[in-house]
Design a protein around this motif. Structure first.
Motif, PDB file in Angstrom:
ATOM      1  N   ASN A   1     -18.595 -11.050 -21.479  1.00  0.00           N
ATOM      2  CA  ASN A   1     -19.572 -10.966 -22.565  1.00  0.00           C
ATOM      3  C   ASN A   1     -20.034  -9.580 -22.973  1.00  0.00           C
ATOM      4  O   ASN A   1     -20.547  -9.417 -24.071  1.00  0.00           O
ATOM      5  CB  ASN A   1     -20.814 -11.792 -22.194  1.00  0.00           C
TER       6      ASN A   1
ATOM      7  N   TRP B   1     -21.861  -3.907 -29.745  1.00  0.00           N
ATOM      8  CA  TRP B   1     -21.566  -4.603 -31.004  1.00  0.00           C
ATOM      9  C   TRP B   1     -22.135  -3.793 -32.156  1.00  0.00           C
ATOM     10  O   TRP B   1     -23.342  -3.673 -32.314  1.00  0.00           O
ATOM     11  CB  TRP B   1     -22.175  -6.012 -30.963  1.00  0.00           C
TER      12      TRP B   1
ATOM     13  N   ARG C   1     -26.052  -3.223 -32.567  1.00  0.00           N
ATOM     14  CA  ARG C   1     -27.024  -4.267 -32.891  1.00  0.00           C
ATOM     15  C   ARG C   1     -27.515  -5.035 -31.672  1.00  0.00           C
ATOM     16  O   ARG C   1     -28.320  -5.946 -31.805  1.00  0.00           O
ATOM     17  CB  ARG C   1     -26.397  -5.238 -33.917  1.00  0.00           C
TER      18      ARG C   1
ATOM     19  N   TYR D   1     -31.333  -6.054 -23.367  1.00  0.00           N
ATOM     20  CA  TYR D   1     -30.714  -6.920 -22.354  1.00  0.00           C
ATOM     21  C   TYR D   1     -30.732  -8.388 -22.769  1.00  0.00           C
ATOM     22  O   TYR D   1     -30.160  -9.224 -22.081  1.00  0.00           O
ATOM     23  CB  TYR D   1     -31.409  -6.734 -21.006  1.00  0.00           C
ATOM     24  N   LEU D   2     -31.391  -8.713 -23.888  1.00  0.00           N
ATOM     25  CA  LEU D   2     -31.253 -10.075 -24.393  1.00  0.00           C
ATOM     26  C   LEU D   2     -29.863 -10.264 -25.001  1.00  0.00           C
ATOM     27  O   LEU D   2     -29.202 -11.275 -24.752  1.00  0.00           O
ATOM     28  CB  LEU D   2     -32.337 -10.347 -25.443  1.00  0.00           C
ATOM     29  N   ASP D   3     -29.439  -9.284 -25.761  1.00  0.00           N
ATOM     30  CA  ASP D   3     -28.184  -9.452 -26.495  1.00  0.00           C
ATOM     31  C   ASP D   3     -27.018  -8.658 -25.923  1.00  0.00           C
ATOM     32  O   ASP D   3     -25.887  -8.835 -26.356  1.00  0.00           O
ATOM     33  CB  ASP D   3     -28.390  -9.079 -27.966  1.00  0.00           C
ATOM     34  N   TYR D   4     -27.293  -7.734 -24.993  1.00  0.00           N
ATOM     35  CA  TYR D   4     -26.195  -7.117 -24.240  1.00  0.00           C
ATOM     36  C   TYR D   4     -26.113  -7.924 -22.959  1.00  0.00           C
ATOM     37  O   TYR D   4     -26.964  -7.809 -22.083  1.00  0.00           O
ATOM     38  CB  TYR D   4     -26.462  -5.638 -23.940  1.00  0.00           C
ATOM     39  N   ARG D   5     -25.110  -8.778 -22.863  1.00  0.00           N
ATOM     40  CA  ARG D   5     -25.192  -9.864 -21.898  1.00  0.00           C
ATOM     41  C   ARG D   5     -24.590  -9.515 -20.542  1.00  0.00           C
ATOM     42  O   ARG D   5     -23.432  -9.825 -20.264  1.00  0.00           O
ATOM     43  CB  ARG D   5     -24.546 -11.116 -22.471  1.00  0.00           C
ATOM     44  N   LEU D   6     -25.414  -8.893 -19.701  1.00  0.00           N
ATOM     45  CA  LEU D   6     -25.046  -8.751 -18.292  1.00  0.00           C
ATOM     46  C   LEU D   6     -25.083 -10.144 -17.677  1.00  0.00           C
ATOM     47  O   LEU D   6     -25.907 -10.964 -18.057  1.00  0.00           O
ATOM     48  CB  LEU D   6     -26.064  -7.879 -17.559  1.00  0.00           C
TER      49      LEU D   6
ATOM     50  N   TYR E   1     -27.325 -16.942 -12.570  1.00  0.00           N
ATOM     51  CA  TYR E   1     -26.858 -18.281 -12.945  1.00  0.00           C
ATOM     52  C   TYR E   1     -25.388 -18.276 -13.361  1.00  0.00           C
ATOM     53  O   TYR E   1     -24.782 -19.331 -13.516  1.00  0.00           O
ATOM     54  CB  TYR E   1     -27.683 -18.824 -14.108  1.00  0.00           C
ATOM     55  N   ASP E   2     -24.855 -17.084 -13.604  1.00  0.00           N
ATOM     56  CA  ASP E   2     -23.511 -17.003 -14.176  1.00  0.00           C
ATOM     57  C   ASP E   2     -22.423 -16.709 -13.156  1.00  0.00           C
ATOM     58  O   ASP E   2     -21.244 -16.758 -13.491  1.00  0.00           O
ATOM     59  CB  ASP E   2     -23.487 -15.895 -15.249  1.00  0.00           C
TER      60      ASP E   2
ATOM     61  N   PRO F   1     -17.204 -16.430 -25.667  1.00  0.00           N
ATOM     62  CA  PRO F   1     -16.902 -17.747 -26.235  1.00  0.00           C
ATOM     63  C   PRO F   1     -16.284 -17.672 -27.633  1.00  0.00           C
ATOM     64  O   PRO F   1     -15.252 -18.335 -27.863  1.00  0.00           O
ATOM     65  CB  PRO F   1     -18.261 -18.447 -26.210  1.00  0.00           C
ATOM     66  N   PRO F   2     -16.829 -16.887 -28.578  1.00  0.00           N
ATOM     67  CA  PRO F   2     -16.171 -16.868 -29.898  1.00  0.00           C
ATOM     68  C   PRO F   2     -14.740 -16.323 -29.846  1.00  0.00           C
ATOM     69  O   PRO F   2     -13.847 -16.881 -30.497  1.00  0.00           O
ATOM     70  CB  PRO F   2     -17.074 -15.948 -30.735  1.00  0.00           C
TER      71      PRO F   2
END
Lengths: 298, 759
Positions: B666, B670, B678, B682-687, B691-692, B746-747
């Motif tokens: 991920n 971007w 953009r 850390y919400l949208d830069y997905r370390l 849980y992962d 995923p995309p």
């Protein structure tokens, strides 16, 4: 961060008079999990924060003959522990369990999530599916707005200067009904919806036919959407994968997502359909009283 | 897992509580953000909103007029550097580029590029003042992609850059025109055409990887005091206090000894906290105001204006015989260096074929400037990119030839004596042993069932460097030893160094008290990086311990009135003639009566290691409708040489894998059309979160490095190299699509899956 005034009214009347006095330059503060961050980033610079957490009407969490009342300042952690909500309004519980982590859930309110009016808000599709109605108080009295008509654009809603969201109320759930919310996120937790879908279904006594269904969509348009036609065409139909696929197609037709760092437009359209089917399956299982386990993120 | 005969150790291989543990878990450890000095001012940076622009003018008058503002600085306050190239501990640096990266001079080359800085009475005033600095820009076309930047008609970032050819014939005889291609590497071995002619199967593909960040939790910070006597003190989070000192001194053009760097505790670095960004600016603000000044970055600043690792475009070709022997390999590797030259593409060229005995090879690399932040080291810099390419091609070859991927690796693995394509010959290394460990593991031996599930394996290589370290150690009267070191402790090295000292002295690890000190208090020590500290600072600690042994022997000889040659130091005891004996503790109590303090010192400088290898095995499950990947199980086998503190070795292995999983699935910078990142949060830069990832299963392989007294190999970096390839291979075996682009988000994955079902 800029300088601002802080007020903590203890009654609705006092809160409304403070809102009026600040003449559109005040913002209500509930959990603050969105607002404080936005102020730190300079995105909002309100002259005053009106802390609404001490106002009784905004802290109601109870059911009566009219249905369920969720005060606008009630934090997620109270909602997920409320027995009636857990039995009958499960989509709302699904939403509240995945908004941030435990610390966030202890502060963040569903009312605040709605008023922040983000397109990807995790509770709004559930509110739409469960037929939530916003009770708004203002200088001209109280008015009621269905949740699906509340948001008007990213970060924008129908609240006028001086108005305050008091509560969201939900009609009683009919028998043989069930609801569910889930979202697609690249991680399994602590993320923002790429697509979010909430659905509520009511079955007939046999549990095989759908009487009514409502579907809410998130992160696929400038505002959360009510997929009215997708829900309507399920009415009177068997609760099976063929019908779920029809609903999915109908939902895909009304979305207008963008390409951004969270996903492409094509991806979001595709996943809208995938999630509508999965969420309907889960809502129907719940309506039938079937065992249904769901691991968020999977 | 012991893979070689091991000497019996008493301390090495045990798992004592870390010496800095109590401070860390109680929150008492002091980080840069904790700095509070009397009269301290707070700074804020002015940063470019544009990815590429010429600075027309800077007007600081409004900011300076704001009450509470004490000073404003711009590049005009930075000393001129000319064309100097300076050796800065981790490679030479063009000072003109380095200084322009600290505060932009005539151009800004990426969004977030620092332009000016303000010091004020508090951070709120400083931020407000920063917004009042008026910068007029002439906006230029940005170039964001490495291939676009290599085109003849590309916008040029630096008008002083010409292509430097290393091993390659100059691409263009015209050196008068500036270019974005700063370096062109070429390594060759054997006859590539002949090698490919001998192949029965040749596979060639192109690969792309996104720019990613190290993702340390603690943002950069620096507090500086430029005293009236000309001495400068910097308190900061850094991987190398001495290199930070040297960079700061060179940037300010002051003698290196006039700067003291005090390293605070560090909340992660992974290579990103070697370059300095804030210290010279804080120092200039301090000189102007006469007061200490503190600067801290926001998370967005960290993403936009520090040194991530490059995005890349690669073309890789591998030839094999029908029975699975590599005949030739060819690689073409272009890295985006960011705004200024200096990507690790040279390292990538050395690593790409390092796991295998490639008889005929050719590797070409390009270091290319684009309008992104100047890249920096990130855990095995360059090796993860190329491992993604080579290891997925190896998997495809095995599939096409019907070979077991681990048997293929065993057949072709680099061993002692194998010569890399870039020249060096490997000493004793453990590549084979890591493959064997995975082959024999419970994980690899167990079946994997279920739809859309797949298993993948991959290997990886990374160097271990030696470089310079210093250690001193003083013997206390109670028989403990105070250990003074200059290696900043990121991964538990206080303890791993203390354990080597303790082992050599024959005392308990708990009886060594390690302290990391400032640059005035210990000899020169290079950065904590290059997987070097436990190896090289360990050697220095062993030297210091031997120095203490020699002095203790003399003291015992004095007390016993015998010749020192008659005294033997053995496992924490001093043995003399006729059964005379002291324990270390007993003799330590006597040192003030026998000549005073005992201080041992040790240094290391020239040692280099054979390098570290790892082999990984991963099971994934793919959601074919959404393209989302779940990691079901993950096992890593890695050669640690000798594991000093196995828990920290396992921690490094697990941490590297988790970062590799993030890179694989991920993480990415971007950018929009204007060159704005953009997702600088850390919400949208997905370390990955907890849980992962499943619990990462670890298998420590021990093939001792003969160059270290205890056989240590560096373990910190190589675990990040194989995960993207191993996961890509697992995805293929789950759903039948070969991913050649990172991240496999995923995309991105769904679009490949949908395309496959269309075809």
């Amino acid at each position: 961060m800029h300088d601002f005034d802080y007020e903590r009214p203890v009654s609705l009347v006092e809160a409304l008079s403070l809102m009026a006095r600040h003449n559109g330059h005040a913002r209500p503060l509930a959990g603050g999990t969105d607002l404080i961050d936005q102020m730190r980033l300079g995105r909002h610079q309100p002259g005053a924060l009106i802390d609404v957490k001490r106002i009784a009407e905004l802290n109601v969490l109870a059911a009566d003959a009219d249905g369920l009342h969720v005060g606008a300042a009630v934090p997620c952690c109270r909602i997920v522990e409320q027995p009636l909500v857990n039995q009958q309004y499960t989509a709302l519980v699904d939403s509240c369990r995945i908004i941030g982590g435990i610390q966030i859930q202890s502060r963040a309110s569903v009312g605040g999530n709605l008023c922040n009016s983000g397109p990807a808000a995790d509770s709004t599709p559930s509110l739409i599916a469960l037929q939530g109605v916003c009770v708004i108080a203002g200088p001209a009295g109280t008015r009621r707005v269905p949740v699906e008509r509340f948001c008007t654009g990213p970060g924008q809603n129908v609240l006028q200067p001086g108005e305050l969201l008091v509560e969201i109320c939900f009609p009683p759930r009919p028998p043989h009904s069930g609801s569910h919310y889930r979202r697609l996120i690249p991680r399994n937790e602590m993320d923002i919806a790429v697509v979010g879908v909430g659905a509520a279904v009511e079955l007939d006594e046999s549990g095989r036919t759908i009487r009514a269904a409502r579907i809410g969509l998130g992160a696929v348009a400038p505002t959360p959407l009510w997929a009215e036609e997708a829900g309507a065409l399920l009415a009177g139909q068997p609760a099976d994968d063929v019908q779920f696929a029809r609903a999915a197609e109908a939902a895909r037709k009304i979305v207008s997502p963008i390409t951004d760092m969270r996903g492409t437009r094509e991806y979001r359209i595709h996943v809208t359909g995938v999630l509508v089917q999965r969420v309907l399956r889960a809502a129907v299982a719940r309506a039938r009283g079937e065992a249904f386990t769901y691991l968020p993120g999977h | 897992m012991a893979t070689a005969d091991k000497r019996p150790y008493k301390v090495i291989g045990t798992r004592p509580v870390r010496h800095d543990g109590a401070d860390k878990v109680t929150g008492r450890a002091k980080y840069g953000g904790d700095m509070r000095l009397t009269g301290m001012l707070y700074g804020a940076m002015v940063r470019s909103p544009h990815a590429h622009a010429r600075i027309v003018s800077i007007d600081t008058s409004q900011a300076e007029a704001l009450p509470g503002v004490r000073a404003v600085v711009t590049s005009a306050d930075m000393p001129a550097q000319g064309d100097r190239v300076v050796e800065l501990g981790e490679g030479a640096a063009n000072m003109r580029h380095l200084t322009a990266n600290i505060l932009a001079r005539d151009k800004v080359l990426y969004r977030g590029h620092a332009v000016a800085a303000v010091a004020a009475d508090n951070v709120h005033i400083a931020e407000q003042a920063a917004r009042l600095v008026r910068v007029e820009y002439e906006v230029l076309q940005p170039v964001m992609n490495v291939l676009d930047a290599m085109r003849d008609d590309a916008p040029i970032l630096n008008d002083d850059v010409r292509t430097e050819s290393l091993g390659a014939a100059p691409q263009s005889p015209d050196q008068s025109r500036p270019t974005n291609i700063a370096k062109h590497f070429l390594f060759e071995k054997g006859d590539v055409a002949k090698g490919f002619a001998e192949a029965d199967l040749v596979i060639e593909h192109e690969f792309d990887t996104a720019m990613v960040h190290q993702g340390y939790i603690e943002p950069h910070n620096a507090t500086a005091l430029w005293n009236t006597d000309g001495r400068i003190t910097i308190w900061m989070s850094t991987q190398g206090s001495f290199t930070a000192r040297q960079q700061t001194a060179e940037l300010l053009r002051v003698p290196v000894s006039s700067v003291k760097v005090v390293p605070m505790e560090i909340g992660g670095g992974f290579g990103g906290k070697i370059s300095v960004y804030l210290p010279p600016v804080a120092a200039l603000l301090s000189r102007k105001t006469g007061r200490p000044v503190k600067l801290q970055m926001s998370r967005a600043d960290v993403f936009e204006a520090t040194g991530p690792t490059p995005g890349s475009h690669m073309r890789l070709k591998l030839g094999v015989t029908r029975d699975g022997r590599i005949t030739a390999g060819e690689a073409w590797i272009a890295f985006d260096a960011g705004a200024y030259p200096g990507s690790p593409v040279g390292m990538a060229c050395m690593c790409v074929f390092a796991c295998y005995d490639v008889p005929h090879g050719r590797v070409e690399g390009f270091d290319v400037c684009v309008n992104k932040p100047r890249t920096n080291a990130y855990r095995a810099p360059g090796s993860t990119h190329v491992a993604f390419a080579i290891e997925t091609i190896v998997d495809e070859i095995c599939e096409k030839l019907g070979l077991d991927p681990l048997e293929f690796r065993l057949k072709n693995a680099s061993r002692e004596g194998t010569r890399r394509v870039d020249g060096p010959v490997f000493p004793r290394i453990g590549m084979v042993e890591t493959v064997q460990a995975i082959r024999d593991s419970q994980h690899y031996q167990s079946p994997l069932a279920g739809p859309c599930r797949g298993r993948g394996v991959a290997s990886g290589f990374w160097f271990n460097v030696g470089m310079k370290s210093s250690v001193t150690a003083t013997v206390n009267l109670d028989g403990t030893v105070s250990l003074i070191e200059g290696s900043t402790d990121i991964g538990g090295t206080r303890t791993s160094i203390a354990m080597q000292l303790a082992e050599t002295l024959g005392i308990a690890a708990e009886d060594v008290n390690p302290t990391v000190v400032d640059t005035d208090s210990i000899g020169y020590t290079d950065v904590t990086g290059g997987s070097r500290v436990t190896f090289a600072t360990g050697i220095a600690a062993v030297e210091a311990a031997r120095d203490i042994q020699r002095q203790m022997v003399q003291r015992a000889a004095l007390l016993w009135d015998v010749d020192p040659a008659a005294v033997k130091y053995d496992d924490g005891r001093l043995l003399g003639p006729a059964g005379k004996q002291f324990t270390f503790k007993e003799l330590a109590a006597e040192i003030h009566q026998t000549g005073g303090p005992i201080i041992g010192s040790g240094t290391s400088s020239s040692a280099t290691q054979g390098g570290a290898f790892g082999t990984h095995c991963v099971d994934v499950e793919v959601d074919p409708e959404t393209g989302k990947v779940q990691i079901l199980r993950y096992t890593i086998a890695q050669d640690a040489g000798t594991a000093i503190h196995p828990s920290y070795v396992e921690g490094q292995m697990q941490g590297g894998v988790v970062q590799g999983i993030g890179w694989a699935l991920n993480e990415e910078y971007w950018y929009d059309d204007r060159g704005t990142m953009r997702n600088a949060t850390y919400l949208d830069y997905r370390l990955p979160t907890c849980y992962d990832v499943p619990m990462i299963e670890t298998m420590i392989v021990e093939v001792p490095d003969p160059q270290h007294p205890y056989g240590v190999r560096g373990v910190g970096e190589v675990p990040i190299c194989p995960p993207p390839a191993a996961i890509a291979n697992a995805i293929y075996h789950a759903v039948g699509v070969r991913m050649r682009r990172l991240p496999m988000s995923p995309p991105n994955l769904l679009s490949e899956i949908l395309q496959r079902f269309q075809d």
